[in-house]
Motif scaffolding. Structure first.
Motif, PDB file in Angstrom:
ATOM      1  N   PRO A  22       0.815  -1.223   0.000  1.00 49.56           N
ATOM      2  CA  PRO A  22       0.000   0.000   0.000  1.00 49.56           C
ATOM      3  C   PRO A  22       0.846   1.269   0.000  1.00 49.56           C
ATOM      4  CG  PRO A  22       0.004  -1.006   2.179  1.00 49.56           C
ATOM      5  CD  PRO A  22       0.819  -1.893   1.304  1.00 49.56           C
ATOM      6  N   LEU A  23       0.383   2.275  -0.721  1.00 47.32           N
ATOM      7  CA  LEU A  23       1.055   3.569  -0.789  1.00 47.32           C
ATOM      8  C   LEU A  23       0.216   4.611  -0.053  1.00 47.32           C
ATOM      9  CD1 LEU A  23       2.232   3.687  -4.528  1.00 47.32           C
ATOM     10  CD2 LEU A  23       3.568   3.043  -2.510  1.00 47.32           C
ATOM     11  N   ARG A  24       0.843   5.305   0.876  1.00 51.39           N
ATOM     12  CA  ARG A  24       0.156   6.364   1.616  1.00 51.39           C
ATOM     13  C   ARG A  24      -0.080   7.592   0.738  1.00 51.39           C
ATOM     14  NH1 ARG A  24       2.379  10.715   3.945  1.00 51.39           N
ATOM     15  NH2 ARG A  24       1.111  11.851   5.474  1.00 51.39           N
ATOM     16  N   MET A  25       0.745   7.772  -0.290  1.00 52.88           N
ATOM     17  CA  MET A  25       0.560   8.874  -1.239  1.00 52.88           C
ATOM     18  C   MET A  25       0.309   8.279  -2.621  1.00 52.88           C
ATOM     19  SD  MET A  25       3.302  11.773   0.004  1.00 52.88           S
ATOM     20  CE  MET A  25       2.506  13.017  -1.036  1.00 52.88           C
ATOM     21  N   PRO A  26      -0.942   7.976  -2.956  1.00 50.75           N
ATOM     22  CA  PRO A  26      -1.252   7.326  -4.234  1.00 50.75           C
ATOM     23  C   PRO A  26      -1.057   8.212  -5.453  1.00 50.75           C
ATOM     24  CG  PRO A  26      -2.987   6.956  -2.601  1.00 50.75           C
ATOM     25  CD  PRO A  26      -2.108   8.043  -2.072  1.00 50.75           C
ATOM     26  N   GLU A  27      -1.019   9.541  -5.280  1.00 54.33           N
ATOM     27  CA  GLU A  27      -0.950  10.434  -6.419  1.00 54.33           C
ATOM     28  C   GLU A  27       0.406  10.345  -7.118  1.00 54.33           C
ATOM     29  OE1 GLU A  27      -0.842  13.201  -2.744  1.00 54.33           O
ATOM     30  OE2 GLU A  27      -1.357  11.131  -3.208  1.00 54.33           O
ATOM     31  N   PRO A  28       0.439  10.533  -8.462  1.00 53.51           N
ATOM     32  CA  PRO A  28       1.705  10.518  -9.199  1.00 53.51           C
ATOM     33  C   PRO A  28       2.603  11.670  -8.745  1.00 53.51           C
ATOM     34  CG  PRO A  28      -0.167  10.365 -10.692  1.00 53.51           C
ATOM     35  CD  PRO A  28      -0.717  10.741  -9.357  1.00 53.51           C
ATOM     36  N   ASP A  45       8.043   0.190 -14.105  1.00 52.11           N
ATOM     37  CA  ASP A  45       8.651   1.255 -13.309  1.00 52.11           C
ATOM     38  C   ASP A  45       9.561   0.659 -12.240  1.00 52.11           C
ATOM     39  OD1 ASP A  45       7.468   3.349 -14.643  1.00 52.11           O
ATOM     40  OD2 ASP A  45       5.812   3.586 -13.224  1.00 52.11           O
ATOM     41  N   VAL A  46      10.699   1.281 -12.046  1.00 47.46           N
ATOM     42  CA  VAL A  46      11.597   0.939 -10.944  1.00 47.46           C
ATOM     43  C   VAL A  46      11.757   2.188 -10.091  1.00 47.46           C
ATOM     44  CG1 VAL A  46      13.924   0.220 -10.271  1.00 47.46           C
ATOM     45  CG2 VAL A  46      12.836  -0.794 -12.290  1.00 47.46           C
ATOM     46  N   GLY A  47      11.507   2.059  -8.809  1.00 43.96           N
ATOM     47  CA  GLY A  47      11.586   3.237  -7.958  1.00 43.96           C
ATOM     48  C   GLY A  47      11.697   2.883  -6.498  1.00 43.96           C
ATOM     49  N   ILE A  48      11.695   3.909  -5.693  1.00 45.83           N
ATOM     50  CA  ILE A  48      11.825   3.789  -4.248  1.00 45.83           C
ATOM     51  C   ILE A  48      10.609   4.429  -3.598  1.00 45.83           C
ATOM     52  CG2 ILE A  48      13.168   4.561  -2.250  1.00 45.83           C
ATOM     53  CD1 ILE A  48      15.632   4.428  -4.032  1.00 45.83           C
ATOM     54  N   VAL A  49      10.031   3.755  -2.617  1.00 42.76           N
ATOM     55  CA  VAL A  49       8.940   4.337  -1.847  1.00 42.76           C
ATOM     56  C   VAL A  49       9.572   5.193  -0.745  1.00 42.76           C
ATOM     57  CG1 VAL A  49       6.939   3.901  -0.402  1.00 42.76           C
ATOM     58  CG2 VAL A  49       7.433   2.382  -2.329  1.00 42.76           C
ATOM     59  N   ASP A  50       9.327   6.486  -0.797  1.00 43.56           N
ATOM     60  CA  ASP A  50       9.947   7.365   0.188  1.00 43.56           C
ATOM     61  C   ASP A  50       9.181   7.309   1.514  1.00 43.56           C
ATOM     62  OD1 ASP A  50       7.690   9.008  -0.059  1.00 43.56           O
ATOM     63  OD2 ASP A  50       8.665  10.394  -1.450  1.00 43.56           O
ATOM     64  N   ASN A  51       9.686   8.024   2.512  1.00 41.87           N
ATOM     65  CA  ASN A  51       9.101   7.964   3.847  1.00 41.87           C
ATOM     66  C   ASN A  51       7.678   8.499   3.897  1.00 41.87           C
ATOM     67  OD1 ASN A  51      11.339   6.791   5.030  1.00 41.87           O
ATOM     68  ND2 ASN A  51      12.274   8.745   5.571  1.00 41.87           N
ATOM     69  N   ARG A  52       7.304   9.314   2.904  1.00 41.69           N
ATOM     70  CA  ARG A  52       5.939   9.845   2.873  1.00 41.69           C
ATOM     71  C   ARG A  52       4.968   8.844   2.268  1.00 41.69           C
ATOM     72  NH1 ARG A  52       6.097  14.880  -0.666  1.00 41.69           N
ATOM     73  NH2 ARG A  52       7.187  13.357  -1.976  1.00 41.69           N
ATOM     74  N   GLY A  53       5.499   7.853   1.543  1.00 38.42           N
ATOM     75  CA  GLY A  53       4.632   6.852   0.944  1.00 38.42           C
ATOM     76  C   GLY A  53       4.349   7.066  -0.521  1.00 38.42           C
ATOM     77  N   GLN A  54       5.234   7.790  -1.213  1.00 41.91           N
ATOM     78  CA  GLN A  54       5.079   8.006  -2.650  1.00 41.91           C
ATOM     79  C   GLN A  54       6.189   7.266  -3.379  1.00 41.91           C
ATOM     80  OE1 GLN A  54       5.151  12.156  -3.987  1.00 41.91           O
ATOM     81  NE2 GLN A  54       3.422  11.690  -5.307  1.00 41.91           N
ATOM     82  N   LEU A  55       5.838   6.618  -4.496  1.00 45.71           N
ATOM     83  CA  LEU A  55       6.842   5.916  -5.279  1.00 45.71           C
ATOM     84  C   LEU A  55       7.547   6.901  -6.191  1.00 45.71           C
ATOM     85  CD1 LEU A  55       8.049   3.083  -5.966  1.00 45.71           C
ATOM     86  CD2 LEU A  55       6.546   3.105  -7.959  1.00 45.71           C
ATOM     87  N   ASP A  56       8.824   7.093  -5.952  1.00 46.30           N
ATOM     88  CA  ASP A  56       9.656   7.958  -6.786  1.00 46.30           C
ATOM     89  C   ASP A  56      10.226   7.100  -7.900  1.00 46.30           C
ATOM     90  OD1 ASP A  56      11.312   9.786  -7.914  1.00 46.30           O
ATOM     91  OD2 ASP A  56      12.489  10.212  -6.121  1.00 46.30           O
ATOM     92  N   VAL A  57       9.725   7.293  -9.118  1.00 45.03           N
ATOM     93  CA  VAL A  57      10.135   6.468 -10.253  1.00 45.03           C
ATOM     94  C   VAL A  57      11.523   6.904 -10.732  1.00 45.03           C
ATOM     95  CG1 VAL A  57       9.576   5.723 -12.591  1.00 45.03           C
ATOM     96  CG2 VAL A  57       7.744   6.116 -10.932  1.00 45.03           C
ATOM     97  N   LEU A  58      12.442   5.956 -10.732  1.00 38.89           N
ATOM     98  CA  LEU A  58      13.802   6.227 -11.206  1.00 38.89           C
ATOM     99  C   LEU A  58      13.907   6.032 -12.715  1.00 38.89           C
ATOM    100  CD1 LEU A  58      15.716   4.337  -8.395  1.00 38.89           C
ATOM    101  CD2 LEU A  58      15.609   6.809  -8.681  1.00 38.89           C
ATOM    102  N   PHE A  59      13.308   4.958 -13.209  1.00 45.11           N
ATOM    103  CA  PHE A  59      13.322   4.648 -14.639  1.00 45.11           C
ATOM    104  C   PHE A  59      12.319   3.543 -14.893  1.00 45.11           C
ATOM    105  CE2 PHE A  59      16.583   2.233 -12.481  1.00 45.11           C
ATOM    106  CZ  PHE A  59      16.392   0.937 -12.911  1.00 45.11           C
ATOM    107  N   ASN A  60      12.113   3.202 -16.153  1.00 50.43           N
ATOM    108  CA  ASN A  60      11.194   2.131 -16.520  1.00 50.43           C
ATOM    109  C   ASN A  60      11.920   1.175 -17.454  1.00 50.43           C
ATOM    110  OD1 ASN A  60       9.116   0.718 -18.245  1.00 50.43           O
ATOM    111  ND2 ASN A  60       7.732   1.784 -16.854  1.00 50.43           N
ATOM    112  N   ILE A  61      11.950  -0.111 -17.091  1.00 53.98           N
ATOM    113  CA  ILE A  61      12.730  -1.077 -17.859  1.00 53.98           C
ATOM    114  C   ILE A  61      12.083  -1.405 -19.195  1.00 53.98           C
ATOM    115  CG2 ILE A  61      13.660  -2.084 -15.740  1.00 53.98           C
ATOM    116  CD1 ILE A  61      11.824  -4.518 -16.272  1.00 53.98           C
TER     117      ILE A  61
END
Length: 311
Positions: A22-28, A45-61
């Protein structure tokens, strides 16, 4: 160490693991290209879920290196795009209504007036709740295993790429490779973690100004959010499914040199012991530290879980 808002929310809502993480921040994320913000997260998408709960997309394979998504930060070393197979899309796969952790019980009062549209009692000191007024749709890769080889082969390059972007002190060492997601048009969510108070009440009322969202009220200290997105798109990602790639080491900044597949803890311990010997022998040179990388799918797939030792 105090858990972040995302840690608390994910920990307790993961009790519904069939939906994924689950993501606490669902918005893009607002820093993504416009078309990404309009559509939300995508498979590959490859990314990191930050402490706020948003997926920070690094790149897409699944996208070329010259895709606009990669303009800002580039792509990892030896990046090669891949194609994915068939996907399954489902509408209203999560029905409209609440999802909550254990210890939160919905109060039913069929014969009397209700103080809100939803009323819950909590008997635990910590928990999480998500309300989807319109339910959620899903898209999932039918054969997510096809991404597993890509993830294990490139885990180190991806980790080093992320480390250069964030710095090791801000990197929680968990990357996600997306193989599916659940998206909603609107949502309301909240979580709480109050060890001193094990009981509380949660109310949810439809917003008088926008009936597409619920306003949450907690009788105990809590974190809560809601959003209707832009009202015209289903691009709010409330759950992600995919491979979680985690680097583990007893030191803060491991340098990984070589990967060997392993299925036993004993093999990993042997590799770590050999790495220590190599380090002792090479004290006069540059220091390298042993580490392991695990690649696991959330939710779990049958017979798909890998552990790698790096020495």
């Amino acid at each position: 160490m105090i858990d972040s808002f995302q840690d608390v929310y994910a920990k307790y809502l993961l009790q519904h693991a069939d939906y994924g993480y689950p993501l606490r921040m669902p918005e893009p994320m607002s820093t993504l290209p416009q078309h990404y913000q309009e559509d939300g997260l995508q498979i590959g998408d490859v990314g990191i879920v930050d402490n706020r709960g948003q997926l920070d997309v690094l790149f897409n394979i699944c996208k070329r290196s010259d895709n606009p998504l990669h303009d800002s930060h580039g792509v990892p070393k030896d990046f090669q795009s891949v194609q994915y197979g068939n996907v399954k899309s489902s509408d209203n796969v999560i029905p409209a209504g609440p999802i909550h952790s254990h210890g939160i019980e919905r109060v039913l009062q069929p014969n009397g007036p209700r103080p809100a549209d939803y009323e819950f009692d909590s008997s635990t000191p910590a928990g999480a709740i998500l309300i989807l007024p319109h339910g959620a749709t899903s898209v999932e890769l039918l054969s997510p295993e096809q991404f597993c080889e890509v993830a294990t082969k490139n885990a180190l390059d991806w980790y080093n790429f992320a480390k250069k972007r964030y710095g090791v002190q801000h990197l929680d060492r968990s990357l996600y490779l997306i193989t599916g997601f659940y998206k909603a048009r609107s949502w309301s969510l909240g979580s709480f973690n109050n060890p001193s108070d094990a009981r509380g009440k949660i109310l949810a009322r439809r917003d008088d100004n926008n009936h597409n969202i619920y306003l949450l009220e907690f009788s105990l200290p809590a974190d809560h959010r809601h959003s209707f997105g832009d009202g015209s798109r289903v691009n709010q990602t409330v759950f992600i499914t995919g491979f979680r790639i985690t680097v583990r080491s007893w030191l803060p900044d491991p340098v990984v040199l070589k990967a060997t597949e392993s299925e036993t803890t004993w093999f990993i311990l042997v590799c770590l012991f050999k790495a220590c010997l190599n380090w002792v022998r090479g004290l006069s040179g540059s220091l390298t530290w042993p580490a392991t990388i695990s690649v696991e799918h959330s939710p779990k797939l049958s017979e798909v879980s890998f552990m790698f030792a790096f020495v």
